[in-house]
Design a protein around this motif. Structure first.
Motif, PDB file in Angstrom:
ATOM      1  N   TRP A  14       0.604  -1.079   0.065  1.00 18.31           N
ATOM      2  CA  TRP A  14      -0.198  -0.007  -0.064  1.00 18.31           C
ATOM      3  C   TRP A  14       0.875   1.113  -0.138  1.00 18.31           C
ATOM      4  O   TRP A  14       0.285   2.491  -0.543  1.00 18.31           O
ATOM      5  CB  TRP A  14      -1.037  -0.037   1.267  1.00 18.31           C
ATOM      6  CG  TRP A  14      -2.199  -0.790   0.976  1.00 18.31           C
ATOM      7  CD1 TRP A  14      -2.459  -2.153   1.818  1.00 18.31           C
ATOM      8  CD2 TRP A  14      -3.065  -0.937  -0.070  1.00 18.31           C
ATOM      9  NE1 TRP A  14      -3.360  -2.628   1.310  1.00 18.31           N
ATOM     10  CE2 TRP A  14      -3.937  -2.025   0.081  1.00 18.31           C
ATOM     11  CE3 TRP A  14      -3.249   0.150  -1.154  1.00 18.31           C
ATOM     12  CZ2 TRP A  14      -4.786  -2.537  -0.610  1.00 18.31           C
ATOM     13  CZ3 TRP A  14      -4.499  -0.256  -1.924  1.00 18.31           C
ATOM     14  CH2 TRP A  14      -5.184  -1.517  -1.826  1.00 18.31           C
ATOM     15  N   THR A  16       3.667   1.363  -1.450  1.00 18.12           N
ATOM     16  CA  THR A  16       4.179   1.521  -2.906  1.00 18.12           C
ATOM     17  C   THR A  16       2.886   2.176  -3.767  1.00 18.12           C
ATOM     18  O   THR A  16       3.155   3.147  -4.526  1.00 18.12           O
ATOM     19  CB  THR A  16       4.625   0.323  -3.657  1.00 18.12           C
ATOM     20  OG1 THR A  16       6.022  -0.101  -2.860  1.00 18.12           O
ATOM     21  CG2 THR A  16       5.151   0.280  -5.069  1.00 18.12           C
ATOM     22  N   VAL A  17       1.967   1.766  -3.591  1.00 17.20           N
ATOM     23  CA  VAL A  17       0.784   2.044  -4.374  1.00 17.20           C
ATOM     24  C   VAL A  17       0.401   3.779  -4.112  1.00 17.20           C
ATOM     25  O   VAL A  17       0.226   4.295  -4.895  1.00 17.20           O
ATOM     26  CB  VAL A  17      -0.546   1.482  -3.850  1.00 17.20           C
ATOM     27  CG1 VAL A  17      -1.896   1.893  -4.556  1.00 17.20           C
ATOM     28  CG2 VAL A  17      -0.711  -0.057  -4.653  1.00 17.20           C
ATOM     29  N   THR A  18       0.511   4.016  -2.803  1.00 23.86           N
ATOM     30  CA  THR A  18       0.542   5.490  -2.646  1.00 23.86           C
ATOM     31  C   THR A  18       1.377   6.359  -3.005  1.00 23.86           C
ATOM     32  O   THR A  18       0.854   7.374  -3.794  1.00 23.86           O
ATOM     33  CB  THR A  18       0.208   5.548  -0.869  1.00 23.86           C
ATOM     34  OG1 THR A  18      -0.533   4.746  -0.428  1.00 23.86           O
ATOM     35  CG2 THR A  18       0.460   7.196  -0.612  1.00 23.86           C
ATOM     36  N   THR A  20       2.991   5.818  -5.868  1.00 20.35           N
ATOM     37  CA  THR A  20       2.703   5.940  -7.377  1.00 20.35           C
ATOM     38  C   THR A  20       1.495   6.500  -7.656  1.00 20.35           C
ATOM     39  O   THR A  20       1.947   7.185  -8.713  1.00 20.35           O
ATOM     40  CB  THR A  20       2.729   4.408  -7.693  1.00 20.35           C
ATOM     41  OG1 THR A  20       3.803   3.562  -7.387  1.00 20.35           O
ATOM     42  CG2 THR A  20       2.592   4.488  -9.288  1.00 20.35           C
ATOM     43  N   ALA A  21       0.639   6.356  -6.987  1.00 17.74           N
ATOM     44  CA  ALA A  21      -0.477   7.160  -7.291  1.00 17.74           C
ATOM     45  C   ALA A  21      -0.559   8.485  -6.966  1.00 17.74           C
ATOM     46  O   ALA A  21      -0.725   9.421  -8.002  1.00 17.74           O
ATOM     47  CB  ALA A  21      -1.889   6.464  -6.355  1.00 17.74           C
ATOM     48  N   ILE A 158       6.675   3.204 -10.304  1.00 19.29           N
ATOM     49  CA  ILE A 158       6.655   1.828  -9.351  1.00 19.29           C
ATOM     50  C   ILE A 158       8.319   1.578  -9.240  1.00 19.29           C
ATOM     51  O   ILE A 158       8.696   1.189  -8.018  1.00 19.29           O
ATOM     52  CB  ILE A 158       6.253   0.501 -10.159  1.00 19.29           C
ATOM     53  CG1 ILE A 158       4.517   1.055  -9.974  1.00 19.29           C
ATOM     54  CG2 ILE A 158       6.297  -0.577  -9.308  1.00 19.29           C
ATOM     55  CD1 ILE A 158       3.570   0.196 -10.621  1.00 19.29           C
ATOM     56  N   LEU A 199       1.788  -5.999 -10.052  1.00 20.07           N
ATOM     57  CA  LEU A 199       1.260  -4.848  -9.897  1.00 20.07           C
ATOM     58  C   LEU A 199       1.431  -3.767 -11.122  1.00 20.07           C
ATOM     59  O   LEU A 199       0.660  -3.377 -11.731  1.00 20.07           O
ATOM     60  CB  LEU A 199       2.123  -3.972  -8.972  1.00 20.07           C
ATOM     61  CG  LEU A 199       1.799  -2.525  -8.606  1.00 20.07           C
ATOM     62  CD1 LEU A 199       0.209  -2.421  -8.035  1.00 20.07           C
ATOM     63  CD2 LEU A 199       2.794  -1.988  -7.187  1.00 20.07           C
ATOM     64  N   ILE A 203      -1.440  -2.446 -13.763  1.00 21.47           N
ATOM     65  CA  ILE A 203      -1.492  -1.246 -14.276  1.00 21.47           C
ATOM     66  C   ILE A 203      -1.361  -1.074 -15.865  1.00 21.47           C
ATOM     67  O   ILE A 203      -2.004  -0.287 -16.388  1.00 21.47           O
ATOM     68  CB  ILE A 203      -0.252  -0.506 -13.593  1.00 21.47           C
ATOM     69  CG1 ILE A 203      -0.373  -0.295 -12.090  1.00 21.47           C
ATOM     70  CG2 ILE A 203      -0.173   0.939 -14.366  1.00 21.47           C
ATOM     71  CD1 ILE A 203       0.503   0.299 -11.451  1.00 21.47           C
TER      72      ILE A 203
END
Length: 217
Positions: A14, A16-18, A20-21, A158, A199, A203
């Motif tokens: 999460w 990493t997702v945060t 990246t987003a 990422i 991931l 994407i």
């Protein structure tokens, strides 16, 4: 302790997702206008300005030429100024965004340049303003390519976020280094690699699908 700390793996995912987003959103919001400026200040653009175009181009190229790990370290004072610290997920967003903005700006510039100039001239001949040309012609016509380019930018982020883990940014890169490399825990390294591959695949698949949906040609 289990070989794979699944709670840490989920938290790192999460993070990493945060990273990246948020940095991806910033790169899109600022990179697309910058790409429009680079396109339209070039010779033959809507508001051609050679010196401005060369200056912006030089700055963009300078940031794009720096390896991310060097940029990450060089921006530590700015990162501390903005978020109050140079470690953690929030701190990593600053260099990630600064690295991604010029990258996506160039991607957007190339995408926008592929739009048929005849459409642009037709709208201008009908009295369309520069804003109308950008809003009604350039961006809609280049949208599939813009989406595809943004997908590539997210994939790049990422990888960069994993690299930022080397300096305590959190995320999957940090987990791989602390639990995998430093503790010689191969299952953790394998798990991180698998999660990163999945991931990126998700994407890329989502970006490709969206690009097809917005392509009305």
């Amino acid at each position: 302790m289990p070989l794979i700390p699944y709670d840490h793996l989920l938290q790192a995912f999460w993070e990493t997702v945060t990273m990246t987003a948020v940095s991806g959103a910033i790169s899109f919001v600022l990179g697309l206008p910058l790409g429009l400026v680079l396109l339209n200040t070039a010779p033959g653009g809507l508001w051609a300005h050679a010196s401005l175009n060369r200056g912006l181009g030089a700055i963009v190229n300078a940031f794009r030429s720096l390896p991310f790990i060097i940029l990450l370290v060089a921006l530590i004072p700015l990162t501390r100024l903005i978020v109050g610290t140079s470690i953690g997920t929030a701190a990593a967003i600053v260099p990630l965004s600064i690295a991604a903005i010029p990258y996506y700006a160039r991607v957007a510039e190339v995408s926008l340049r592929e739009v048929d100039r005849g459409l642009v001239e037709a709208v201008r001949a009908m009295g369309g303003s520069q804003l109308t040309v950008m809003r009604e012609v350039l961006i809609p016509e280049a949208l599939p390519s813009l989406v595809s380019g943004f997908t590539v930018t997210l994939v790049l982020l990422i990888g960069a976020s994993a690299m930022a883990g080397a300096v305590g940014a959190g995320g999957l890169g940090d987990l791989a280094i602390r639990y995998g490399y430093q503790r010689f825990n191969t299952p953790v390294m394998v798990a991180v690699i698998v999660v990163l591959i999945l991931l990126v695949a998700a994407i890329q698949a989502g970006g490709d699908r969206l690009a097809r949906r917005v392509d009305h040609r």
